[in-house]
Design a protein around this motif. Structure first.
Motif, PDB file in Angstrom:
ATOM      1  N   VAL A 164       0.839  -1.212   0.000  1.00 38.14           N
ATOM      2  CA  VAL A 164       0.000   0.000   0.000  1.00 38.14           C
ATOM      3  C   VAL A 164       0.871   1.257   0.000  1.00 38.14           C
ATOM      4  N   GLN A 165       1.988   1.228   0.717  1.00 39.19           N
ATOM      5  CA  GLN A 165       2.824   2.427   0.763  1.00 39.19           C
ATOM      6  C   GLN A 165       3.553   2.653  -0.558  1.00 39.19           C
ATOM      7  N   ASP A 166       4.019   1.572  -1.184  1.00 35.89           N
ATOM      8  CA  ASP A 166       4.668   1.695  -2.507  1.00 35.89           C
ATOM      9  C   ASP A 166       3.696   2.283  -3.533  1.00 35.89           C
ATOM     10  N   LEU A 167       2.500   1.741  -3.570  1.00 40.21           N
ATOM     11  CA  LEU A 167       1.526   2.197  -4.575  1.00 40.21           C
ATOM     12  C   LEU A 167       1.098   3.634  -4.290  1.00 40.21           C
ATOM     13  N   SER A 168       0.827   3.925  -3.013  1.00 35.10           N
ATOM     14  CA  SER A 168       0.421   5.274  -2.624  1.00 35.10           C
ATOM     15  C   SER A 168       1.482   6.292  -3.029  1.00 35.10           C
ATOM     16  N   SER A 169       2.741   5.971  -2.763  1.00 32.89           N
ATOM     17  CA  SER A 169       3.850   6.869  -3.083  1.00 32.89           C
ATOM     18  C   SER A 169       3.973   7.073  -4.599  1.00 32.89           C
ATOM     19  N   ALA A 170       3.844   5.970  -5.365  1.00 38.08           N
ATOM     20  CA  ALA A 170       3.988   6.060  -6.827  1.00 38.08           C
ATOM     21  C   ALA A 170       2.876   6.907  -7.446  1.00 38.08           C
ATOM     22  N   LEU A 171       1.639   6.711  -6.992  1.00 39.88           N
ATOM     23  CA  LEU A 171       0.519   7.478  -7.557  1.00 39.88           C
ATOM     24  C   LEU A 171       0.670   8.970  -7.237  1.00 39.88           C
ATOM     25  N   TYR A 172       1.175   9.262  -6.038  1.00 37.34           N
ATOM     26  CA  TYR A 172       1.388  10.665  -5.629  1.00 37.34           C
ATOM     27  C   TYR A 172       2.445  11.319  -6.528  1.00 37.34           C
ATOM     28  N   HIS A 173       3.567  10.614  -6.712  1.00 40.94           N
ATOM     29  CA  HIS A 173       4.667  11.201  -7.495  1.00 40.94           C
ATOM     30  C   HIS A 173       4.344  11.278  -8.983  1.00 40.94           C
TER      31      HIS A 173
END
Length: 641
Positions: free
Chosen positions: A614-623
């Motif tokens: 969840v943190q990897d995906l959340s970070s990627a979508l934000y960036h």
């Protein structure tokens, strides 16, 4: 007079004003999200094909027209007239008349021929007999689940109508709140996989989305006791995205603790929920655990379902409209889109999704007029969670089958009954038909045959080209002669184990029990045979341990001597893993689902994945897309408006 009664009175007057002379209205009622109009002139109503459509459009309601019970034609005469109207090729297998509602349920092998172009044959039936026809498909493969659910709902028709009337009045009640706000509370499946559950709240309404268990973690259930969810009888509606147990297992528990409202889901989800939750209770009692509820609660849940089709916009509360869209994950799985207030806010819950087309399903739909917040599954959201291309996966599987066949071994595939099994069946059927692997028996054990029968009952939920094949009995891939349903138990398994090369598909998919344990006992010691994993093996399951190299398998023989030492089995068969058959989108698929949304959501909540995912995906979508993203914990509340 209540506000709902006044509303119905006004609607009746408005309908009468719109109707041509000679058509009367004797009563108007709400049943769930639908407005039911009773008339003494059903034949005249049916003669104008656009009348109901224009009424529905003007009133902005889903409308069903039923004949007043005292103008119904005699049942025997009506039966003959129906058979005169419907083409013989439609394959009518049953006519079931319900005088209380003036409906006749027509079961047919080819429902399209009973409906006719734009509903023309249905109108012709009503014009001929006055009764209102409803059409259901005769399952090409007999399903005890479908048959039991249909018979149960038939027996409970009267009580179900009372439930739907109560739900209808609740949906169309007057809005009381002065305030306008939207919140989501996370009750489960945040930074974890399993026990999916959320509360969507407005100032007027509370809706529970999913209520599942956590595989391999008995006792870890959604946080239903928190103020946002309690008391359960104050929740307005439950929405079930799909039937997998990590989303549906505890839906019946709600009724044990006081919930008495509707469950919105697709029709196949309703049937699969019945199949899987009853099996869930059965497994619990076999393992000596106390089931969390009785089978009576499963029936209660089914009685309260309100099935919706993909694309139908439906009022489920005074201030909330719900639309389901294909999620591409399993049969009947739905992305759930909520339109709140009069254009106030829009939220979509992805449920579990598969973005690309598979052999079974078209890929997940992400085309919505508006979505401000998306709640997105992240099972494979990790930085390196890229799955093998499906064509490569299929080639790998067929290669393993050919190699094992050449050494006269058996291929054992642990598979989930719903979804993965049917996907593998399609791969095997085509490979044998095209000569990529030799023709050999494919034995289906556990609930796989029953789940397959349910798939063939609802071909309209399957991929377009597969649906067309199922409509033609001689082309239905699930009826291929190689498929054999293991129904004689241990004797038949022994016979297969002693026989020639074969493929065995068996539950459970993570080797946590079920008939797969018997296949390990029979074939585990055989070095010429191969165990092939095609689905996700969760941490802590026997499947994961075998994948990691365990070759001494603990077996609960319940008094058997078994093969191997004491209560362990020496696993000599080959062990292979073929990725790429998952029902979940991989990291690329999840990103593509968001990237191709137009317009894109302002906020994304990444859920249903372990902490890293969840943190990897959340970070990627934000960036990558400059949107606000969150990886919430359980028991967080987000206010959006």
């Amino acid at each position: 007079m209540s506000s709902v009664d006044k509303q119905l009175e006004d609607l009746e007057a408005e309908i009468e004003e719109e109707l041509p002379p000679g058509i009367s209205v004797s009563d108007v009622k709400y049943e769930g999200p639908e407005l039911v109009v009773y008339t003494r002139d059903p034949k005249e109503f049916a003669s104008d094909g656009d009348l109901i459509r224009s009424l529905a459009s003007k009133l902005r309601k889903r409308i069903t027209v039923r004949p007043d019970p005292d103008v119904l034609m005699d049942i025997e005469e009506a039966r003959e007239r129906i058979q005169d109207v419907i083409p013989e090729d439609a394959g009518v297998t049953d006519l079931d008349f319900h005088a209380d509602t003036g409906e006749v349920v027509i079961e047919a092998e080819k429902p399209g021929m009973v409906i006719g172009r734009h509903g023309s044959t249905l109108r012709e039936i009503t014009q001929a007999i006055g009764w209102t026809p409803e059409v259901v498909r005769t399952p090409p493969i007999e399903s005890s689940t479908v048959s039991n659910v249909r018979n149960f709902l038939k027996q409970e028709r009267e009580e179900r109508r009372d439930i739907l009337e109560r739900v209808g009045r609740q949906i169309h009640r007057e809005e009381m709140a002065d305030d306008q706000w939207v919140r989501i509370t996370t009750l489960g499946c945040c930074r974890e996989v399993g026990r999916a559950s959320f509360i969507l709240s407005t100032a007027e309404t509370r809706i529970l989305i999913d209520c599942g268990d956590k595989p391999g973690a008995e006792g870890e259930v959604p946080y239903l006791q928190v103020p946002e969810a309690a008391p359960l009888n104050s929740i307005d509606a439950v929405v079930l995205t799909h039937a997998h147990l990590d989303h549906s297992a505890l839906i019946p528990l709600l009724f044990k603790y006081g919930y008495d409202g509707p469950i919105y889901c697709t029709e196949p989800t309703r049937d699969l929920m019945g199949l899987l939750t009853l099996d869930y209770l059965d497994v619990a009692s076999k393992e000596g655990r106390t089931p969390p509820y009785e089978s009576e609660m499963v029936r209660e849940a089914i009685k309260h379902t309100v099935p919706l089709e993909y694309g139908d916009v439906t009022d489920i509360a005074p201030d909330v409209k719900l639309t389901f869209h294909n999620a591409g994950h399993i049969l009947g799985s739905a992305v759930s889109h909520f339109h709140i207030g009069d254009g106030l806010y829009n939220v979509a819950f992805s449920g579990d999704i598969h973005y690309e087309d598979t052999r079974l399903f078209n890929g997940a739909v992400n085309d919505f007029p508006r979505v401000e917040t998306l709640v997105l599954e992240s099972t494979y959201g990790g930085r390196n969670d890229y799955q093998t291309d499906q064509a490569d996966s299929e080639r790998n599987l067929l290669e393993i089958i050919n190699d094992t066949y050449e050494q006269d071994g058996k291929i054992v595939i642990p598979a989930f009954a719903v979804g993965r099994s049917q996907e593998i069946m399609l791969v095997l059927e085509e490979a044998m038909r095209s000569g990529k692997i030799p023709r050999m028996p494919v034995h289906l054990d556990g609930m796989i045959w029953e789940a397959t029968a349910i798939h063939t009952t609802y071909p309209e939920y399957l991929r377009d080209d597969l649906r067309d094949r199922i409509f033609h009995e001689d082309e239905n891939p699930f009826l291929a002669e190689e498929f054999n349903h293991i129904d004689a138990g241990e004797d038949e398994r022994q016979e297969v184990a002693d026989g020639d090369s074969a493929i065995i598909l068996s539950t459970s998919g993570m080797v946590t029990g079920g008939p797969i344990m018997s296949w390990l006992r029979h074939l585990g010691p055989d070095p010429d045979s191969t165990l092939v994993f095609v689905g996700y093996q969760a941490q802590g399951t026997l499947g994961r341990r075998i994948q990691n190299g365990w070759d001494e398998i603990p077996m609960n023989d319940r008094g058997r001597s078994g093969r191997g030492r004491g209560n362990t089995l020496s696993l000599n068969m080959g062990v292979e893993t073929v990725d790429g058959f998952s029902g979940h989108a991989d990291r690329q698929g999840l990103e593509n689902f968001v990237k191709t949304m137009n317009p894109r959501p302002e906020k994304v909540l990444c859920v249903h994945g372990d902490e890293r995912s969840v943190q990897d995906l959340s970070s990627a979508l934000y960036h990558d897309y400059n949107m606000r993203t969150f990886a919430p914990k359980n028991l967080e509340t987000f206010r959006f408006k």
